[in-house]
Design a protein around this motif. Structure first.
Motif, short mmCIF file in Angstrom:
data_model
loop_
_atom_site.label_atom_id
_atom_site.label_comp_id
_atom_site.label_asym_id
_atom_site.label_seq_id
_atom_site.Cartn_x
_atom_site.Cartn_y
_atom_site.Cartn_z
N THR A 42 0.61 -1.28 0.10
CA THR A 42 -0.02 0.07 0.04
C THR A 42 0.79 1.33 -0.10
O THR A 42 2.01 1.30 0.76
CB THR A 42 -0.89 0.18 1.31
OG1 THR A 42 -1.81 -1.32 1.06
CG2 THR A 42 -1.84 1.08 1.18
N LEU A 43 0.42 2.20 -0.78
CA LEU A 43 1.13 3.39 -0.75
C LEU A 43 2.32 3.49 -1.59
O LEU A 43 3.07 4.34 -1.71
CB LEU A 43 1.24 4.27 0.46
CG LEU A 43 0.00 4.71 1.18
CD1 LEU A 43 0.45 5.43 2.26
CD2 LEU A 43 -0.70 5.64 0.21
N PHE A 56 2.28 3.24 -4.83
CA PHE A 56 1.91 4.37 -5.80
C PHE A 56 1.17 5.28 -5.32
O PHE A 56 0.38 5.24 -4.80
CB PHE A 56 1.06 3.53 -7.06
CG PHE A 56 1.73 2.40 -7.77
CD1 PHE A 56 2.67 2.75 -8.62
CD2 PHE A 56 1.28 1.23 -7.53
CE1 PHE A 56 3.31 1.86 -9.44
CE2 PHE A 56 1.73 0.20 -8.47
CZ PHE A 56 2.99 0.61 -9.30
N VAL A 57 1.51 6.72 -5.24
CA VAL A 57 0.88 7.71 -4.85
C VAL A 57 0.40 8.64 -5.72
O VAL A 57 -0.71 9.32 -5.41
CB VAL A 57 1.88 8.48 -3.83
CG1 VAL A 57 2.42 7.81 -2.53
CG2 VAL A 57 3.14 9.06 -4.52
N ASN A 58 0.70 8.23 -7.17
CA ASN A 58 0.08 9.31 -8.20
C ASN A 58 -0.80 8.52 -8.94
O ASN A 58 -0.67 7.32 -9.05
CB ASN A 58 1.29 9.47 -9.08
CG ASN A 58 2.26 10.84 -8.33
OD1 ASN A 58 1.64 11.82 -7.70
ND2 ASN A 58 3.24 10.42 -8.19
N SER A 110 -2.60 5.06 -8.22
CA SER A 110 -3.14 5.09 -6.93
C SER A 110 -4.61 4.78 -6.88
O SER A 110 -5.09 4.26 -5.82
CB SER A 110 -2.73 6.40 -6.26
OG SER A 110 -3.34 7.27 -7.17
N PHE A 128 -5.79 1.19 -5.73
CA PHE A 128 -5.66 0.54 -4.48
C PHE A 128 -6.50 -0.58 -4.05
O PHE A 128 -7.69 -0.29 -4.29
CB PHE A 128 -5.53 1.70 -3.40
CG PHE A 128 -6.67 2.13 -2.71
CD1 PHE A 128 -6.94 1.78 -1.57
CD2 PHE A 128 -7.22 3.08 -3.46
CE1 PHE A 128 -8.15 1.99 -0.79
CE2 PHE A 128 -8.58 3.69 -2.76
CZ PHE A 128 -9.09 3.06 -1.46
#
Lengths: 269, 381
Positions: free
Chosen positions: A134-135, A137-139, A143, A146
């Motif tokens: 988790t997190l 990928f923040v973009n 994202s 998730f």
């Protein structure tokens, strides 16, 4: 005298720069490696998908349409004819594909690949448990994939969103989403363990060559109807609109995924 | 040879002399870069146009302009209107259902005309790159360069007859005449000659600083506090398909914006008469009746809800998603509960879901002095 020395120094420096510039041009080595790209197409009944129109019938007899498909593939591996396995992960080891975003349909590897003959290609559909965090990928758009932590975390392996004509003769949505499954002690509140549903896709008909200073392009096609057949008949009337919390349904898709991808063509640029 | 050295030396000294003189005589425009701190888990990619980099001076000026009622181009007390007239900090920069001048949270402009849609939250917009407005009519690669970003939204709000009904020439002339403003423009943009483009840019810069990321849920994400059992159960409901199934459109731990900024027909209607839905922008029949998914952050303060403000309270919204979802050809495939009319929450589940949603209220943001009305405007200092 001091100024003369400065000017002599300047001329000397310029001279060194000119000479070194010439030298570097002459010493540029010829590339000894090649490149690889994968291109992803999406078809039903051996033709590009016509989205948003209920015109297809799956093996279970469900009339259906597809709105969008989003998925990850990872750990692409080249199988050399001499038996070596080469993992392409120098730059991007997880790739996102979205039928609505054409830029995502090409997976361009930065890896320098040794020239030679390769027997086949394989990759992971989804993301393995070590990398699926988790997190990471923040973009967007990754994202948005998730997978909730309470259901196992990380990211959806795939969202295949569409609609089917149900037994009440209504066109209603299905979200054929694959990711980490759950084993429940008491559904839906008590989870005892999680199931890693990612799987390896082997492409037996994918022999190709890598040539120095050239790019080999392998065009793959996802045959969407195969998600719903062979070895398991997947009936939307049985499994309904959502399966993220239904490992019994997800495993059918996982087991059907073995022959979803085919090599469409291989060419060298 | 000696003559050549002398000439080269003279040229060298002359160039040094002129370059030094230039440095001492000019005061170069050197604004201070404004750095946006990325909150935990938030995207690192920001929507900041190359032609409007964030600066401390630009943001400061933008804050004055955002709150100055003379942005309407008028000075009579009855004709003042600023961005903050509608966008109230205590309501997460929406009007809010309790707005003193806009009953029910339905804003109208200086001319009395009501806006076509109700307001969207004006928070965390620096992470929105998929379009502004309920239908996303402003988007970065719009063929019309006048309809691309927040800067354009500022201009449109100033010009719109249902908002400020202003005149850009009159507005820039008015601010040119106000003591203190030309100096602030000089600091922000290198010229004391005010242009409306600079007004747009300054306000857009300020809006991009409006970041809400310190709610109780953020603190839970950062491991700073624990949520109550009811709030945690609400979060599970929020993020499960067999629960309330909000997360695909409204985010969660893995998408802390609590929106995808995308557009969905969420099953409110079977007949569609609004000529300004997402379909009006894309022409895609699947976008009929589709509107932007709003962020859930501070959502309890942002009623009325939906593009047309049809729901007054969050209870109403949850009732709708629970039992009143209706089918149509363009309903989003993510609304897979439609065959049952919705997600069918029990009374306890409804309460738990609400408890969780309330953890997204960010009181520090709602009272942050950096975002509040300046005590004095430049011409009053």
């Amino acid at each position: 005298m001091f100024l003369i020395k400065i000017n002599i120094t300047l001329f000397t420096l310029i001279g060194i720069l000119v000479v070194s510039g010439c030298t570097s041009k002459t010493e540029t080595p010829e590339p000894t490696t090649g490149k690889l790209t994968l291109h992803f197409d999406h078809e039903i009944e051996q033709a590009p998908i016509v989205f948003d129109t209920i015109r297809y019938t799956n093996a279970a007899g469900n009339k259906y349409l597809v709105n969008e498909i989003q998925y990850f593939i990872s750990d692409v591996t080249l199988h050399h004819t001499d038996g070596r396995k080469i993992r392409l992960d120098a730059w991007e080891d997880i790739h996102y594909v979205d039928t609505d975003l054409p830029d995502t349909h090409d997976y361009l590897f930065k890896d320098e690949i040794e020239p030679g003959d390769y027997a086949r290609l394989s990759f992971t559909f989804g993301i393995n448990e070590v990398k699926n965090q988790t997190l990471m990928f923040v973009n967007p758009p990754e994202s948005f994939m998730f997978w909730p932590d309470n259901l196992g975390g990380g990211y959806h392996y795939m969202k295949l969103n569409g609609k089917w004509l149900n037994l009440s003769n209504q066109v209603v949505p299905f979200d054929f989403h694959l990711g980490i499954g759950q084993i429940y002690y008491s559904y839906p509140d008590s989870i005892t363990s999680f199931v890693q549903n990612y799987f390896t896709v082997e492409l037996p008909q994918s022999a190709f060559s890598i040539t120095a200073n050239q790019t080999t392009n392998i065009e793959l096609v996802m045959q969407v109807e195969n998600w719903f057949q062979s070895p398991n008949l997947y009936d939307h009337n049985t499994w309904g609109g959502d399966i993220m919390q239904n490992q019994e349904a997800m495993i059918l898709g996982v087991q059907n995924g073995w022959d979803v991808f085919k090599v469409k063509s291989i060419n060298v640029k | 040879m000696k003559a050549l050295y002398t000439i080269i030396t003279m040229l060298f000294l002359l160039s040094c002399f002129f370059s030094c003189k230039k440095e001492t005589e000019e005061k170069p425009y050197q604004p201070t870069p404004y750095k946006i701190e990325i909150p935990f888990g938030f995207p690192t990619e920001l929507n900041i146009p190359e032609n409007n980099p964030m600066t401390v001076e630009g943001v400061e000026l933008g804050r004055y302009l955002f709150y100055d009622g003379r942005l309407s181009g008028r000075t009579h007390p009855d004709s003042l209107m600023s961005c903050a007239t509608c966008h109230r900090q205590e309501r997460s920069f929406e009007a809010g259902i309790d707005h003193p001048d806009f009953p029910g949270g339905f804003p109208h402009g200086l001319t009395g005309l009501q806006t076509h849609h109700v307001m969207l939250p004006m928070i965390n917009l620096v992470w929105n790159s998929t379009g502004y407005g309920w239908n996303g009519f402003l988007y970065p690669d719009n063929p019309d360069p006048q309809l691309r970003n927040l800067e354009d939204f500022v201009r449109l709000a100033v010009l719109a007859s249902d908002e400020m009904d202003g005149d850009t020439t009159r507005i820039k002339n008015l601010f040119q005449s106000l003591n203190g403003y030309p100096e602030l423009f000089e600091k922000a943009f290198g010229s004391s000659q005010i242009t409306f483009t600079h007004i747009e840019k300054a306000i857009a810069q300020f809006i991009r600083t409006l970041i809400s990321a310190d709610s109780r849920f953020d603190k839970y994400m950062r491991g700073e506090l624990q949520l109550s059992p009811s709030e945690l159960n609400g979060y599970v409901l929020f993020t499960t398909e067999e629960g309330a199934d909000c997360f695909h459109c409204h985010g969660g731990f893995g998408n802390p914006l609590f929106t995808t900024h995308l557009y969905y027909n969420d099953g409110k209607d079977t007949l569609f008469t609004d000529p300004t839905d997402r379909f009006s922008i894309t022409g895609d029949p699947m976008d009929i009746g589709a509107y932007k998914a709003t962020t859930m952050r501070n959502i309890e303060l942002q009623g009325p809800y939906m593009h047309d403000g049809r729901f007054e309270t969050l209870d109403d919204v949850i009732d709708f998603y629970s039992t009143a979802v209706v089918n149509s050809p363009s309903i989003s495939p993510l609304m897979h509960h439609v065959a049952n009319g919705g997600v069918r929450l029990t009374p306890t589940e409804r309460e738990d879901l609400l408890s969780f949603i309330r953890t997204l209220r960010d009181d520090a943001f709602l009272t942050n002095p950096d975002f509040s009305k300046p005590e004095l405007f430049p011409d009053e200092e």
